[in-house]
Enzyme design. Structure first.
Site, short mmCIF file in Angstrom:
data_model
loop_
_atom_site.label_atom_id
_atom_site.label_comp_id
_atom_site.label_asym_id
_atom_site.label_seq_id
_atom_site.Cartn_x
_atom_site.Cartn_y
_atom_site.Cartn_z
N LYS A 55 0.82 -1.22 0.00
CA LYS A 55 0.00 0.00 0.00
C LYS A 55 0.86 1.27 0.00
O LYS A 55 0.35 2.35 -0.29
CB LYS A 55 -0.98 0.00 1.17
CG LYS A 55 -0.35 0.14 2.54
CD LYS A 55 -1.42 0.20 3.63
CE LYS A 55 -0.81 0.39 5.00
NZ LYS A 55 -1.82 0.49 6.05
N ASP A 56 2.18 1.15 0.32
CA ASP A 56 3.06 2.31 0.32
C ASP A 56 3.64 2.60 -1.07
O ASP A 56 4.24 3.66 -1.28
CB ASP A 56 4.24 2.10 1.28
CG ASP A 56 3.81 2.06 2.74
OD1 ASP A 56 2.74 2.61 3.06
OD2 ASP A 56 4.54 1.46 3.55
N ARG A 75 -8.23 8.30 4.35
CA ARG A 75 -9.21 7.30 3.91
C ARG A 75 -10.02 6.78 5.09
O ARG A 75 -11.26 6.67 5.02
CB ARG A 75 -8.45 6.14 3.24
CG ARG A 75 -9.27 4.89 3.03
CD ARG A 75 -8.38 3.72 2.62
NE ARG A 75 -7.41 3.35 3.63
CZ ARG A 75 -7.66 2.60 4.70
NH1 ARG A 75 -8.89 2.13 4.91
NH2 ARG A 75 -6.72 2.30 5.57
N ARG A 76 -9.34 6.44 6.18
CA ARG A 76 -10.06 5.95 7.36
C ARG A 76 -10.94 7.03 7.96
O ARG A 76 -12.08 6.78 8.34
CB ARG A 76 -9.06 5.44 8.41
CG ARG A 76 -8.35 4.15 8.01
CD ARG A 76 -7.29 3.77 9.03
NE ARG A 76 -6.63 2.51 8.66
CZ ARG A 76 -5.33 2.28 8.79
NH1 ARG A 76 -4.54 3.22 9.28
NH2 ARG A 76 -4.82 1.12 8.45
N ARG A 94 0.69 10.12 13.85
CA ARG A 94 1.77 9.44 13.16
C ARG A 94 2.45 8.52 14.16
O ARG A 94 2.18 8.55 15.35
CB ARG A 94 2.82 10.44 12.64
CG ARG A 94 2.46 11.22 11.41
CD ARG A 94 2.50 10.45 10.11
NE ARG A 94 3.67 9.61 9.91
CZ ARG A 94 4.84 10.01 9.44
NH1 ARG A 94 5.02 11.28 9.13
NH2 ARG A 94 5.82 9.16 9.26
N ARG A 99 1.31 4.27 18.40
CA ARG A 99 -0.12 4.55 18.21
C ARG A 99 -0.97 3.86 19.29
O ARG A 99 -1.88 4.48 19.84
CB ARG A 99 -0.55 4.10 16.81
CG ARG A 99 0.12 4.92 15.72
CD ARG A 99 -0.34 4.51 14.33
NE ARG A 99 0.45 5.21 13.32
CZ ARG A 99 0.00 5.57 12.12
NH1 ARG A 99 -1.25 5.29 11.78
NH2 ARG A 99 0.77 6.19 11.26
N CYS A 107 -1.05 7.47 -2.56
CA CYS A 107 -1.40 6.50 -1.52
C CYS A 107 -1.81 7.17 -0.21
O CYS A 107 -2.19 6.50 0.73
CB CYS A 107 -0.27 5.50 -1.30
SG CYS A 107 1.31 6.23 -0.86
#
Length: 320
Positions: free
Chosen positions: A82-83, A130-131, A152, A158, A245
């Site tokens: 996805k990166d 997106r989330r 981040r 996190r 992305c």
């Protein structure tokens, strides 16, 4: 390929990247019979703590690894798919896309709460537009009041926001949590009907130089054709929307099976404003792609439908 020298596998330094690369290294040892050594490389995205959309988004975790490949400092690299930018450089080849892990997003919340159990005003941390877009849209449509907070940091950092009481919950990729062995802390697996993942989420990409055909062929033993077809369709959608992305785009291709035989591939896509007030969410199905071009076509077809519904205007928003 000479038998004496160990293959050098380039990896980012994070715990997740090192774990992912360790798994691939072991698989490569099995198929090549050669030793594999990990070479740690620091990317710009690892040292710059600004929000991803502000420091360039696309490719910030990838460029340093690719530079090392082209300079001959490493033989191959492992990326979170996805990166990867959607445009593939001609001098590099995606030799393998192994079987994908769970593509879903997960919630890790205080007190074991599920997303629908979060109290009004709950602060939910995520580094992804997106989330944010999809969680805010779901909350709006179900009378929930949550506040999406941009964060981040690596997975430990996190989750630490929740453990310290600074946030009520964080949203992360299921695959990453699984790979570092922290799935027991997940309080809710978010259905793809609520949050579509990032294109390619849960999949890894094993990359080497195009010139190294022998290595590319050996690494190709790790490739899973269904995963490759699915992520190719997802990334084709992203490319056709001309989005990077870090854009608020979700996509997931999955196989629709008739008994044990996969007959069709379903591709779902979503684009939304980060506040969740507007979403364009569409689905298409077609025969399981039997070629790279067919997978690309599936993504482009859905992107065209989404653009016709106004998707481009929603991606223009950069609220952070």
């Amino acid at each position: 390929m000479s038998a004496e020298r160990a293959l050098r596998l380039g990896t980012r330094r994070s715990k997740l990247a090192m774990t992912q690369s360790g798994h691939v290294a072991e698989a490569v040892r099995q198929v090549t019979g050669r030793e594999v050594e990990l070479v740690e490389i620091t990317s710009y995205g690892d040292v710059n703590r600004a929000h991803i959309s502000q420091i360039g988004g696309t490719g910030i975790f990838v460029t340093a690894l690719r530079d090392a490949l082209l300079a001959g400092e490493i033989d191959f690299a492992v990326h979170s798919l996805k990166d990867l930018p959607t445009a593939q450089p001609e001098d590099l080849t995606l030799a393998a896309i192994p079987v994908r892990e769970d593509p879903r997003d997960v919630l890790i919340a205080r007190d074991g709460l599920k997303f629908t159990e979060l109290p009004a005003g709950a602060k939910v941390g995520t580094g992804s537009l997106r989330r944010m877009a999809q969680l805010n849209a779901y909350a709006r449509s179900h009378g929930l009041a949550v506040e999406a907070v941009p964060i981040r940091g690596n997975i430990d950092t996190r989750i630490g926001f929740v453990e310290k009481g600074e946030l009520d919950a964080v949203v992360l990729a299921a695959a990453g949590i699984s790979r570092i062995g922290r799935s027991a802390e997940v309080t809710d697996f978010l259905s793809t009907d609520i949050v579509l993942p990032a294109p390619g989420q849960g999949a890894l990409a094993v990359e080497c130089t195009t010139a190294n055909g022998a290595l590319a062929a050996a690494l190709g033993e790790l490739d899973d054709p269904f995963t490759r077809a699915a992520v190719t369709a997802e990334r084709s959608l992203l490319a056709a929307l001309e989005a990077g992305c870090s854009a608020p785009v979700g996509a997931l291709a999955d196989l629709l099976a008739d008994g044990q035989i996969a007959k069709e591939m379903r591709l779902r896509g979503v684009v939304g404003t980060t506040d969740g007030s507007e979403l364009v969410q569409l689905t298409t199905t077609g025969p399981v792609p039997s070629s790279h071009d067919e997978a690309l076509a599936l993504g482009r077809e859905l992107a065209a439908e989404m653009l016709a519904k106004g998707a481009a205007g929603l991606m223009g928003e950069r609220a952070l």
